[in-house]
Write an enzyme that holds these catalytic residues in place. Structure first.
Site, PDB file in Angstrom:
ATOM      1  N   ASN A 295      -6.480  17.523  16.190  1.00 33.75           N
ATOM      2  CA  ASN A 295      -7.719  17.862  16.897  1.00 33.75           C
ATOM      3  C   ASN A 295      -8.838  18.104  15.886  1.00 33.75           C
ATOM      4  O   ASN A 295      -8.614  18.014  14.676  1.00 33.75           O
ATOM      5  CB  ASN A 295      -7.491  19.086  17.798  1.00 33.75           C
ATOM      6  CG  ASN A 295      -7.043  20.281  16.994  1.00 33.75           C
ATOM      7  OD1 ASN A 295      -7.761  20.774  16.135  1.00 33.75           O
ATOM      8  ND2 ASN A 295      -5.824  20.761  17.242  1.00 33.75           N
TER       9      ASN A 295
ATOM     10  N   ASP B 162      -0.726  21.312  21.055  1.00 24.95           N
ATOM     11  CA  ASP B 162       0.178  21.813  22.096  1.00 24.95           C
ATOM     12  C   ASP B 162       1.505  21.062  22.111  1.00 24.95           C
ATOM     13  O   ASP B 162       2.539  21.632  22.432  1.00 24.95           O
ATOM     14  CB  ASP B 162      -0.493  21.687  23.472  1.00 24.95           C
ATOM     15  CG  ASP B 162      -1.650  22.657  23.595  1.00 24.95           C
ATOM     16  OD1 ASP B 162      -1.460  23.828  23.212  1.00 24.95           O
ATOM     17  OD2 ASP B 162      -2.746  22.256  24.036  1.00 24.95           O
TER      18      ASP B 162
ATOM     19  N   LYS C 184       6.771   2.430  10.719  1.00 27.70           N
ATOM     20  CA  LYS C 184       5.500   2.327  11.450  1.00 27.70           C
ATOM     21  C   LYS C 184       5.725   1.674  12.825  1.00 27.70           C
ATOM     22  O   LYS C 184       6.363   0.617  12.902  1.00 27.70           O
ATOM     23  CB  LYS C 184       4.521   1.486  10.617  1.00 27.70           C
ATOM     24  CG  LYS C 184       3.139   1.458  11.186  1.00 27.70           C
ATOM     25  CD  LYS C 184       2.203   0.657  10.303  1.00 27.70           C
ATOM     26  CE  LYS C 184       0.916   0.391  11.041  1.00 27.70           C
ATOM     27  NZ  LYS C 184       0.107  -0.637  10.401  1.00 27.70           N
TER      28      LYS C 184
ATOM     29  N   PRO D 204       6.038  25.239  19.633  1.00 28.49           N
ATOM     30  CA  PRO D 204       6.215  26.680  19.829  1.00 28.49           C
ATOM     31  C   PRO D 204       4.863  27.371  19.865  1.00 28.49           C
ATOM     32  O   PRO D 204       3.903  26.914  19.233  1.00 28.49           O
ATOM     33  CB  PRO D 204       6.991  27.111  18.576  1.00 28.49           C
ATOM     34  CG  PRO D 204       6.696  26.055  17.560  1.00 28.49           C
ATOM     35  CD  PRO D 204       6.494  24.778  18.328  1.00 28.49           C
TER      36      PRO D 204
ATOM     37  N   ILE E 180       2.895  29.944  18.353  1.00 29.10           N
ATOM     38  CA  ILE E 180       3.060  30.679  17.088  1.00 29.10           C
ATOM     39  C   ILE E 180       2.682  32.153  17.247  1.00 29.10           C
ATOM     40  O   ILE E 180       3.438  33.051  16.876  1.00 29.10           O
ATOM     41  CB  ILE E 180       2.220  30.009  15.974  1.00 29.10           C
ATOM     42  CG1 ILE E 180       2.706  28.570  15.789  1.00 29.10           C
ATOM     43  CG2 ILE E 180       2.320  30.803  14.665  1.00 29.10           C
ATOM     44  CD1 ILE E 180       1.849  27.714  14.901  1.00 29.10           C
ATOM     45  N   VAL E 181       1.492  32.378  17.815  1.00 26.99           N
ATOM     46  CA  VAL E 181       1.024  33.768  17.897  1.00 26.99           C
ATOM     47  C   VAL E 181       1.949  34.605  18.784  1.00 26.99           C
ATOM     48  O   VAL E 181       2.238  35.768  18.483  1.00 26.99           O
ATOM     49  CB  VAL E 181      -0.470  33.829  18.321  1.00 26.99           C
ATOM     50  CG1 VAL E 181      -0.677  33.533  19.784  1.00 26.99           C
ATOM     51  CG2 VAL E 181      -1.079  35.164  17.960  1.00 26.99           C
TER      52      VAL E 181
ATOM     53  N   PHE F 270      -7.364  33.751  19.451  1.00 25.60           N
ATOM     54  CA  PHE F 270      -8.645  33.140  19.780  1.00 25.60           C
ATOM     55  C   PHE F 270      -8.451  32.283  21.028  1.00 25.60           C
ATOM     56  O   PHE F 270      -7.375  31.699  21.200  1.00 25.60           O
ATOM     57  CB  PHE F 270      -9.149  32.260  18.620  1.00 25.60           C
ATOM     58  CG  PHE F 270      -9.966  33.034  17.616  1.00 25.60           C
ATOM     59  CD1 PHE F 270      -9.383  34.025  16.837  1.00 25.60           C
ATOM     60  CD2 PHE F 270     -11.327  32.776  17.471  1.00 25.60           C
ATOM     61  CE1 PHE F 270     -10.135  34.753  15.926  1.00 25.60           C
ATOM     62  CE2 PHE F 270     -12.085  33.498  16.561  1.00 25.60           C
ATOM     63  CZ  PHE F 270     -11.491  34.491  15.789  1.00 25.60           C
TER      64      PHE F 270
ATOM     65  N   LYS G  29      -4.563  34.965  28.631  1.00 31.88           N
ATOM     66  CA  LYS G  29      -3.850  34.699  27.369  1.00 31.88           C
ATOM     67  C   LYS G  29      -3.549  35.990  26.627  1.00 31.88           C
ATOM     68  O   LYS G  29      -2.515  36.116  25.969  1.00 31.88           O
ATOM     69  CB  LYS G  29      -4.671  33.757  26.485  1.00 31.88           C
ATOM     70  CG  LYS G  29      -4.613  32.336  26.989  1.00 31.88           C
ATOM     71  CD  LYS G  29      -5.386  31.362  26.142  1.00 31.88           C
ATOM     72  CE  LYS G  29      -5.363  30.003  26.860  1.00 31.88           C
ATOM     73  NZ  LYS G  29      -6.257  29.037  26.282  1.00 31.88           N
TER      74      LYS G  29
HETATM   75  O1  C5P Z   1      -4.285  26.909  22.633  1.00 34.62           O
HETATM   76  P1  C5P Z   1      -4.467  28.289  23.249  1.00 34.62           P
HETATM   77  O2  C5P Z   1      -5.761  28.439  23.994  1.00 34.62           O
HETATM   78  O3  C5P Z   1      -3.280  28.755  24.020  1.00 34.62           O
HETATM   79  O4  C5P Z   1      -4.639  29.247  21.973  1.00 34.62           O
HETATM   80  C1  C5P Z   1      -4.858  30.615  22.111  1.00 34.62           C
HETATM   81  C2  C5P Z   1      -4.367  31.339  20.903  1.00 34.62           C
HETATM   82  O5  C5P Z   1      -2.985  31.058  20.690  1.00 34.62           O
HETATM   83  C3  C5P Z   1      -5.048  31.003  19.569  1.00 34.62           C
HETATM   84  O6  C5P Z   1      -5.133  32.200  18.879  1.00 34.62           O
HETATM   85  C4  C5P Z   1      -4.087  30.035  18.894  1.00 34.62           C
HETATM   86  O7  C5P Z   1      -4.174  30.119  17.480  1.00 34.62           O
HETATM   87  C5  C5P Z   1      -2.757  30.537  19.386  1.00 34.62           C
HETATM   88  N1  C5P Z   1      -1.727  29.486  19.522  1.00 34.62           N
HETATM   89  C6  C5P Z   1      -0.598  29.519  18.721  1.00 34.62           C
HETATM   90  N2  C5P Z   1       0.381  28.566  18.896  1.00 34.62           N
HETATM   91  C7  C5P Z   1       0.233  27.599  19.807  1.00 34.62           C
HETATM   92  C8  C5P Z   1      -0.909  27.547  20.624  1.00 34.62           C
HETATM   93  C9  C5P Z   1      -1.880  28.503  20.461  1.00 34.62           C
HETATM   94  O8  C5P Z   1      -0.476  30.407  17.868  1.00 34.62           O
HETATM   95  N3  C5P Z   1       1.188  26.687  19.942  1.00 34.62           N
END
Ligand code: C5P
Length: 402
Positions: A210, A279, A289, A305, A307-308, A323, A337
């Site tokens: 992205n 995502d 390739k 996954p 992460i946060v 964020f 969220k």
């Molecule tokens: O993409 P999304 O709006 O759900 O992101 C919200 C928060 O979750 C952000 O802080 C982003 O860094 C975190 N996040 C993450 N792992 C993911 C998707 C989002 O840590 N797979």
């Protein structure tokens, strides 16, 4: 006194007898490791030759707003963006009044209006001028805008008067200016930040990703370092350099970012997730390739996954900030969220606006936690990062309110 290593400082010199002391200010800033560019107003040139400042700073001195050669090199907007601090010493009564009114009639005045950097001024003027209600109001006005006022000191003046209005001594100016970079509000705290996009390989040459620039996460890393924190920045691929005095961990995919986040957050106090994590990733990465040919193709994807969320549920005594970039119903989605991801706070911004957010240098956000929502109006990401760090500091240490 704090190091100014890697800090970029514009020293603005305005007209006044104290201008001769600004030569010493340049030297002292450089002694502390700062990179200095000097900008002089026409009035300053009456008291000090630009050549002196050029010799001391090692760079051409910027003087004219309409200087074609200078604008072709580092123009006033670039200079304004380049700086971490705009320090004006001496600042004359006239220049201070210009700042208050937002006039852009000199290069230095235009830089003041355009810069996202911190601004500090060391006023210098006759004691009666300093005490005049117009000056008092002007100084109050600049203080409200967040400009740091250094001095002036009291004593005998060039005109023979005795009283307040003498420019602060260079040593004291440097000390107060360098302190601006170290608020100390996160002294001794360990902070982990994720930043940038992730890149999910499809085959050896192609990927899903992205447009995240990483600017917000990198600005937060710098602000946290300046606040005294020990910072680990886990970054996806971006065009930025890891800030000095920061542990940089470079990753590509969401899985790598998660592994680094779980590995480096042990013992941390604060986790800030600014990364725009992809995502989905390919169910399997082709080892060769992928050949093109068919009119349509289908790629099978699986969820990455979160992460946060995984960090928030693994480490209990951690202040976790996420964020949320939303294009509609920003606050409602962000609050959702906050809850789903077990965050302590979420910073929400509206990505339907093109003047802020992704890839832009500015942002306008709302800080949302369980007891409050605070709007941070449009400002540079550097300034926003400092404001968010201050807000985090208040939350983790509520006694720090002074
Ligand atoms: O993409 P999304 O709006 O759900 O992101 C919200 C928060 O979750 C952000 O802080 C982003 O860094 C975190 N996040 C993450 N792992 C993911 C998707 C989002 O840590 N797979």
């Amino acid at each position: 006194m704090c190091s100014l290593s890697n800090k970029r400082i514009i020293l603005g010199v305005t007209g006044g007898i104290a201008a001769y002391k600004s030569a010493e200010v340049v030297r002292r800033l450089q002694d502390l490791g700062a990179e200095v560019r000097v900008v002089m107003t026409p009035g300053a040139e009456e008291f000090l030759r630009p050549l002196t400042m050029q010799a001391l700073s090692g760079h051409p001195v910027h003087t004219g707003l309409l200087d074609e050669k200078a604008e072709a090199g580092m123009g006033h907007i670039e200079l304004a963006r380049w700086a971490d601090l705009l320090l004006i010493a001496p600042a004359s009564a006239d220049f201070i009044a210009n700042m208050v009114h937002g006039r852009a009639d000199s290069l230095l005045a235009a830089i003041y209006l355009a810069t996202p950097a911190r601004v500090a001024i060391a006023p210098a003027m006759n004691q009666a001028m300093w005490s005049h209600s117009a000056s008092v109001e002007n100084i109050n006005n600049l203080t409200h805008r967040g400009v740091t006022i250094i001095g002036p000191e009291s004593g005998s003046q060039a005109c023979g008067d005795i009283g307040p209005g003498r420019m602060e001594q260079p040593d004291s100016i440097i000390e107060q200016a360098s302190n601006l970079f170290n608020s100390g509000v996160l002294q001794g705290k360990k902070v982990v930040i994720t930043a940038g996009p992730t890149r999910e390989a499809l085959d050896p040459v192609r990927y899903i990703s992205n447009h995240s620039s990483g600017k917000m996460g990198y600005a937060l890393a710098t602000a946290a370092i300046d606040a005294g924190a020990d910072v680990t920045l886990i970054s996806g691929p971006v065009a930025l350099s890891i800030p000095e005095r920061c542990r940089g961990i470079l990753v590509m995919s969401a899985k790598e970012m998660q592994q680094a986040a779980l590995g480096f957050t042990e013992g941390a106090d604060i986790f800030i997730a600014t990364a725009a994590v992809a995502d989905y990733r390919a169910t399997s990465i082709a080892s060769e390739k992928i050949k093109s040919g068919d009119d349509k193709m289908t790629i099978s994807l699986e969820k990455n996954p979160d992460i946060v969320s995984s960090v928030a549920s693994t480490f209990k005594n951690l202040f976790v900030v996420g964020f949320a970039a939303e294009s509609n119903d920003v606050e409602t989605y962000a609050k959702g969220k906050l809850e789903q991801k077990h965050l302590d706070a979420i910073v929400a911004n509206d990505i339907s606006r093109t003047d802020i957010g992704f890839n832009s240098d500015d942002n306008e956000v709302s800080w949302i936690d369980t007891d409050s929502t605070i709007a941070f109006g449009k400002r540079s990401k550097a300034q926003l990062a400092r404001d968010l760090v201050a807000q985090i500091a208040i939350k983790i240490n509520p006694t720090h309110l002074d």
